[in-house]
Design an enzyme around this catalytic site. Structure first.
Site, PDB file in Angstrom:
ATOM      1  N   ARG A  66       0.725  -1.247  -0.133  1.00  0.00           N
ATOM      2  CA  ARG A  66      -0.008  -0.012  -0.006  1.00  0.00           C
ATOM      3  C   ARG A  66       0.856   1.176  -0.002  1.00  0.00           C
ATOM      4  O   ARG A  66       0.411   2.306  -0.459  1.00  0.00           O
ATOM      5  CB  ARG A  66      -1.012  -0.122   1.190  1.00  0.00           C
ATOM      6  CG  ARG A  66      -2.052   0.688   0.999  1.00  0.00           C
ATOM      7  CD  ARG A  66      -3.189   0.302   0.010  1.00  0.00           C
ATOM      8  NE  ARG A  66      -4.147   0.852  -0.381  1.00  0.00           N
ATOM      9  CZ  ARG A  66      -5.217   0.698  -1.336  1.00  0.00           C
ATOM     10  NH1 ARG A  66      -5.062  -0.507  -1.917  1.00  0.00           N
ATOM     11  NH2 ARG A  66      -6.003   1.457  -1.655  1.00  0.00           N
ATOM     12  N   HIS A 110     -20.321  11.974  -1.858  1.00  0.00           N
ATOM     13  CA  HIS A 110     -20.710  10.932  -1.149  1.00  0.00           C
ATOM     14  C   HIS A 110     -22.363  10.729  -1.323  1.00  0.00           C
ATOM     15  O   HIS A 110     -23.202  11.785  -0.992  1.00  0.00           O
ATOM     16  CB  HIS A 110     -20.275  11.001   0.362  1.00  0.00           C
ATOM     17  CG  HIS A 110     -20.671   9.633   1.165  1.00  0.00           C
ATOM     18  ND1 HIS A 110     -20.011   8.638   1.048  1.00  0.00           N
ATOM     19  CD2 HIS A 110     -21.821   9.401   1.981  1.00  0.00           C
ATOM     20  CE1 HIS A 110     -20.473   7.647   1.625  1.00  0.00           C
ATOM     21  NE2 HIS A 110     -21.794   8.248   2.161  1.00  0.00           N
ATOM     22  N   ASP A 151     -14.930  10.570   5.068  1.00  0.00           N
ATOM     23  CA  ASP A 151     -16.163  11.531   4.955  1.00  0.00           C
ATOM     24  C   ASP A 151     -16.414  12.681   6.114  1.00  0.00           C
ATOM     25  O   ASP A 151     -17.759  12.878   6.469  1.00  0.00           O
ATOM     26  CB  ASP A 151     -17.245  10.606   5.195  1.00  0.00           C
ATOM     27  CG  ASP A 151     -17.121   9.755   3.819  1.00  0.00           C
ATOM     28  OD1 ASP A 151     -16.614  10.022   2.758  1.00  0.00           O
ATOM     29  OD2 ASP A 151     -17.799   8.491   3.941  1.00  0.00           O
TER      30      ASP A 151
HETATM   31  C1  GAR Z   1     -21.357   7.662  -6.820  1.00  0.00           C
HETATM   32  O1  GAR Z   1     -22.837   7.297  -6.319  1.00  0.00           O
HETATM   33  C2  GAR Z   1     -20.585   8.111  -5.857  1.00  0.00           C
HETATM   34  O2  GAR Z   1     -21.360   9.115  -4.883  1.00  0.00           O
HETATM   35  C3  GAR Z   1     -20.091   7.125  -4.957  1.00  0.00           C
HETATM   36  O3  GAR Z   1     -19.708   6.266  -5.947  1.00  0.00           O
HETATM   37  C4  GAR Z   1     -20.486   6.305  -7.028  1.00  0.00           C
HETATM   38  C5  GAR Z   1     -19.689   6.372  -8.420  1.00  0.00           C
HETATM   39  O4  GAR Z   1     -20.534   6.161  -9.343  1.00  0.00           O
HETATM   40  N1  GAR Z   1     -18.964   7.598  -4.093  1.00  0.00           N
HETATM   41  C6  GAR Z   1     -18.819   7.105  -2.917  1.00  0.00           C
HETATM   42  O5  GAR Z   1     -19.706   6.093  -2.454  1.00  0.00           O
HETATM   43  C7  GAR Z   1     -17.634   7.696  -2.053  1.00  0.00           C
HETATM   44  N2  GAR Z   1     -17.691   7.248  -0.588  1.00  0.00           N
HETATM   45  P1  GAR Z   1     -19.965   6.941 -10.850  1.00  0.00           P
HETATM   46  O6  GAR Z   1     -18.510   6.397 -11.068  1.00  0.00           O
HETATM   47  O7  GAR Z   1     -21.018   6.559 -11.794  1.00  0.00           O
HETATM   48  O8  GAR Z   1     -19.757   8.390 -10.809  1.00  0.00           O
END
Ligand code: GAR
Length: 207
Positions: A66, A110, A151
């Protein structure tokens, strides 16, 4: 012109919303200088290249541990010299060195109303599964600055979205994207690019 770099892990619908907003003139004073994914096969890289934006992959699979991945990630981001880093569904813990180096210059979307359904283990579809399990009637999305805690950074904008009877996690995810995420994230970038918001004493305020 704000140099904006977008980090992604998945399909990239939020990335597409940003690309479209720049093309439509809904984000001004900003240039998309690069897209980085931790996953070589994702559609996001194709979306970026279709829009003429340099797209690169830094995958943890290519590194021994990592720490080596984190170092390579930061080095690659530095190459693009971004003024703002946008986490648009980037499902990798941001190295602390990056958080410190780009303090108040990293934002994240988020898919819930923080502080509900956030933190370790809450990402992507899982957030909507948990919201449905709990039986909430309203959920939504949040854009916030990234700080050390997951977050936990200063909140820029939030939008509530109704949960409907019969929702599956996929249906709810799509509604949250359409009614909240794809609106909030481009607007936050435009607000930052045009100097309308700033962080004061840990809170986001109008400048
Ligand atoms: C989105 O819903 C975003 O809010 C979430 O991942 C998805 C990505 O979709 N992010 C998280 O959960 C961060 N903690 P996308 O690739 O279609 O934009």
């Amino acid at each position: 012109m704000l140099r904006v770099m977008v980090l992604v892990s998945g399909g990239g619908t939020n990335l597409q919303a940003i690309i479209d907003a720049v093309a439509a003139g809904n984000i001004t004073n900003a240039r998309l200088v690069g897209v980085l994914s931790n996953n070589r096969t994702v559609k996001s890289l194709e979306r970026a290249r279709n829009a003429g934006i340099p797209a690169v992959c830094v995958s943890p699979k290519d590194f021994a541990d990592r720490a080596a991945f984190n170092e390579a990630l930061l080095a690659k981001v530095d190459e693009f010299e971004p003024d703002l880093i946008v986490l648009a569904g980037f499902l990798v813990a941001i190295p602390q060195a990056m958080v410190h180096k780009y303090s108040n210059r990293i934002i994240n979307i988020h898919p819930s109303l923080i502080p509900s359904f956030c933190g370790v283990g809450y990402y992507g579809l899982k957030v909507h599964e948990k919201a449905l399990e709990r039986g909430v009637k309203v959920t939504g999305a949040t854009v916030h600055f990234v700080t050390e805690g997951m977050d936990e950074g200063p909140i820029i904008a939030q939008k509530a979205v109704e949960v409907c009877e019969g929702d599956t996690p996929e249906i709810l995810q799509r509604r949250v994207m359409e009614q909240a995420e794809w609106i909030l994230l481009p607007k936050a970038i435009d607000d930052i690019a045009n100097g309308r918001i700033c962080v004061k004493e840990g809170y986001v305020v109008s400048c």
